[in-house]
Scaffold this motif. Structure first.
Motif, mmCIF file in Angstrom:
data_model
loop_
_atom_site.group_PDB
_atom_site.id
_atom_site.type_symbol
_atom_site.label_atom_id
_atom_site.label_comp_id
_atom_site.label_asym_id
_atom_site.label_seq_id
_atom_site.Cartn_x
_atom_site.Cartn_y
_atom_site.Cartn_z
ATOM 1 N N ASP A 104 8.900 4.256 15.310
ATOM 2 C CA ASP A 104 9.184 2.691 14.938
ATOM 3 C C ASP A 104 8.301 2.034 14.460
ATOM 4 O O ASP A 104 8.076 0.637 14.452
ATOM 5 N N THR A 105 6.863 2.469 13.862
ATOM 6 C CA THR A 105 5.895 1.919 13.066
ATOM 7 C C THR A 105 6.393 1.572 11.748
ATOM 8 O O THR A 105 6.677 2.464 10.960
ATOM 9 N N THR A 106 6.277 0.163 11.338
ATOM 10 C CA THR A 106 6.594 -0.100 9.980
ATOM 11 C C THR A 106 5.227 -0.099 9.106
ATOM 12 O O THR A 106 4.352 -0.806 9.448
ATOM 13 N N VAL A 107 5.439 0.506 7.843
ATOM 14 C CA VAL A 107 4.461 0.655 6.946
ATOM 15 C C VAL A 107 4.666 -0.221 5.729
ATOM 16 O O VAL A 107 5.609 -0.053 5.183
ATOM 17 N N THR A 108 3.588 -1.351 5.584
ATOM 18 C CA THR A 108 3.817 -2.089 4.260
ATOM 19 C C THR A 108 2.382 -1.442 3.457
ATOM 20 O O THR A 108 1.297 -1.847 3.601
ATOM 21 N N LEU A 109 2.885 -0.901 2.155
ATOM 22 C CA LEU A 109 1.826 -0.180 1.531
ATOM 23 C C LEU A 109 1.850 -0.622 0.032
ATOM 24 O O LEU A 109 2.703 -0.555 -0.581
ATOM 25 N N ALA A 110 1.011 -1.485 -0.416
ATOM 26 C CA ALA A 110 0.820 -1.946 -1.740
ATOM 27 C C ALA A 110 0.390 -1.037 -2.709
ATOM 28 O O ALA A 110 -0.711 -1.050 -3.198
ATOM 29 N N ALA A 111 1.535 -0.267 -3.123
ATOM 30 C CA ALA A 111 1.228 0.873 -4.019
ATOM 31 C C ALA A 111 2.312 1.333 -4.808
ATOM 32 O O ALA A 111 3.481 1.382 -4.209
ATOM 33 N N ASP A 112 2.055 1.081 -6.255
ATOM 34 C CA ASP A 112 3.186 1.435 -7.007
ATOM 35 C C ASP A 112 3.361 2.942 -7.475
ATOM 36 O O ASP A 112 4.388 3.472 -7.981
ATOM 37 N N TYR A 113 2.332 3.597 -6.957
ATOM 38 C CA TYR A 113 2.216 5.131 -7.380
ATOM 39 C C TYR A 113 1.912 5.900 -6.275
ATOM 40 O O TYR A 113 0.922 5.495 -5.675
ATOM 41 N N TYR A 114 2.224 7.206 -6.128
ATOM 42 C CA TYR A 114 1.683 8.144 -5.451
ATOM 43 C C TYR A 114 1.656 9.748 -5.942
ATOM 44 O O TYR A 114 1.819 9.831 -7.217
ATOM 45 N N ALA A 115 0.718 10.505 -5.316
ATOM 46 C CA ALA A 115 0.706 11.820 -6.032
ATOM 47 C C ALA A 115 1.437 12.717 -5.463
ATOM 48 O O ALA A 115 1.464 13.194 -4.054
ATOM 49 N N PRO A 116 2.588 13.367 -6.271
ATOM 50 C CA PRO A 116 3.330 14.286 -5.470
ATOM 51 C C PRO A 116 2.489 15.801 -5.279
ATOM 52 O O PRO A 116 1.396 15.867 -5.893
ATOM 53 N N LEU A 117 2.836 16.414 -4.276
ATOM 54 C CA LEU A 117 2.158 17.610 -3.623
ATOM 55 C C LEU A 117 3.082 18.899 -4.313
ATOM 56 O O LEU A 117 4.105 18.950 -4.385
ATOM 57 N N ASP A 118 2.462 20.196 -4.512
ATOM 58 C CA ASP A 118 2.784 21.339 -4.626
ATOM 59 C C ASP A 118 3.121 21.847 -3.293
ATOM 60 O O ASP A 118 2.899 21.496 -2.309
ATOM 61 N N GLU A 119 3.286 23.345 -3.568
ATOM 62 C CA GLU A 119 3.671 24.245 -2.227
ATOM 63 C C GLU A 119 2.525 24.183 -1.162
ATOM 64 O O GLU A 119 2.701 24.429 -0.239
ATOM 65 N N HIS A 120 1.171 24.007 -1.732
ATOM 66 C CA HIS A 120 0.055 23.995 -0.968
ATOM 67 C C HIS A 120 -0.580 22.757 -0.401
ATOM 68 O O HIS A 120 -1.602 23.007 0.061
ATOM 69 N N HIS A 121 0.292 21.800 -0.758
ATOM 70 C CA HIS A 121 -0.082 20.707 -0.183
ATOM 71 C C HIS A 121 -1.103 19.832 -1.053
ATOM 72 O O HIS A 121 -1.903 19.070 -0.627
ATOM 73 N N LEU A 122 -1.261 20.381 -2.320
ATOM 74 C CA LEU A 122 -2.306 19.902 -3.300
ATOM 75 C C LEU A 122 -1.512 18.909 -4.112
ATOM 76 O O LEU A 122 -0.350 19.144 -4.647
ATOM 77 N N PRO A 123 -2.228 17.922 -4.639
ATOM 78 C CA PRO A 123 -1.698 17.148 -5.600
ATOM 79 C C PRO A 123 -1.378 17.923 -6.848
ATOM 80 O O PRO A 123 -2.101 18.752 -7.275
ATOM 81 N N SER A 124 -0.099 17.756 -7.467
ATOM 82 C CA SER A 124 0.300 18.604 -8.669
ATOM 83 C C SER A 124 -0.031 17.987 -9.669
ATOM 84 O O SER A 124 0.478 18.801 -10.879
ATOM 85 N N GLY A 125 -0.655 17.046 -9.997
ATOM 86 C CA GLY A 125 -1.218 16.574 -11.248
ATOM 87 C C GLY A 125 -0.540 15.218 -11.502
ATOM 88 O O GLY A 125 0.734 14.941 -11.893
#
Length: 333
Positions: free
Chosen positions: A192-213
């Motif tokens: 029930d915690t609401t997050v407000t995050l000033a971010a237009d971009y995020y980093a997708p992850l691969d199957e190893h939880h590493l940023p995919s680029g």
């Protein structure tokens, strides 16, 4: 404002101390020189004092099993793919810790070290400074690095975390504080915690939880928190329902706001360009943190080098180029 100091044990022959900082409003912050750790943040509420972060039953528990709760994690937080740094002139092979990846600075990262400490009381703020010199070769990192962490509790119910470091040789460095927030308390969880995050971009992850680029737009995805969203509505949609473990590229002027069901709020600001949001996906009420279950809290790891997964140049620290990071957490209703 006051600071109380209590010795609670020893580790490798070095004393372990708990510092309790209290301001005029009754907010109390508990700090440990073990790992320069933020152990408790207790704020006054209409229901009485409420701890705003995930914490262990006893301060002595922190050194019994590595769990990263509130610790200063380094030299490098997160995962480094392949654990080999292709440094100019020679390769540096780091300690693998999660499959083939280096993770959280090695098995003896800075969150497991005993820091020296000094403290200062003031009329409007209390301050504790922790210092640790990590010798060259420790966890296979080159260069000796001196890390200084300063916590300051203000009368405004704001806690600031300032990290400064210098090295005598080119090395890898990208630490953070790994505190987990729980605005409604540990037992309530964060659904029930609401997050407000000033971010237009995020980093997708691969199957190893590493940023995919690269970075991807949050628009039209479960990663869009620009107008606020409940974590309980979004966690089932990412990482096969596990929850979040993703970097976000933030706008520094606004950063992050957590709002609990009770109306308790925490506003985060930072000099870092990115925050990794991790929703405590691995806790399962076992081991030393047996009081903590899955999705009990949310970590917001401010990182001065946005994780790329493949390019390590952004986390390279050179002699004569000091590292500085500051993060502030303000608690209010």
């Amino acid at each position: 404002m006051t600071i109380k100091l209590q010795k609670y044990g020893t580790l490798r022959g070095e004393p372990l101390y708990e510092f309790t900082l209290t301001n005029q409003a009754g907010m109390a912050v508990h700090l440990l020189n073990y790992g320069a750790t933020l152990a408790r943040v207790v704020v006054p509420t209409a229901r009485g004092p409420l701890d705003q972060i995930l914490t262990l039953p006893s301060v002595a528990d922190y050194a019994k099993e590595r769990n990263f709760l509130g610790g200063t994690v380094g030299r490098v937080v997160g995962r480094l793919p392949g654990h080999v740094w292709h440094r100019e002139g020679r390769d540096v092979t780091l300690l693998p810790g999660e499959g083939d990846n280096a993770i959280h600075g090695g098995s003896e990262g800075s969150d497991t070290q005993v820091f020296t400490a000094t403290y200062r009381e003031g009329d409007t703020e209390d301050q504790v400074t922790f210092t640790f010199v990590d010798p060259a070769g420790h966890n296979r990192f080159p260069g000796s690095v001196k890390t200084t962490v300063t916590y300051t509790l203000h009368a405004s119910n704001t806690l600031t975390y300032a990290l400064h470091a210098v090295t005598d040789e080119e090395t890898l460095y990208n630490p953070t504080n790994h505190v987990y927030f729980a605005p409604d308390g540990l037992e309530a969880g964060i659904a029930d915690t609401t997050v407000t995050l000033a971010a237009d971009y995020y980093a997708p992850l691969d199957e190893h939880h590493l940023p995919s680029g690269g970075w991807a737009s949050v628009a039209g995805t479960p990663f869009d928190f620009r107008s606020g969203a409940k974590l309980g509505d979004r966690m089932p949609q990412v990482l096969d329902g596990q929850g979040f473990d993703h970097p976000f590229l933030i706008k520094k002027a606004q950063a992050v706001l957590l709002t609990g069901k009770s109306g308790r709020k925490m506003a985060l600001t930072t000099t870092a360009p990115s925050v990794v949001m991790y929703t405590a996906n691995h806790f399962d009420h076992t081991g030393i943190p047996h009081n903590i279950g899955v999705h009990s809290g949310v970590a917001l790891e401010a990182q001065i080098a946005p994780p790329s997964g493949v390019d390590w140049s952004s986390i390279t620290l050179l002699p004569g180029e000091p590292y500085n990071l500051e993060t502030g957490w303000r608690f209010f209703e």
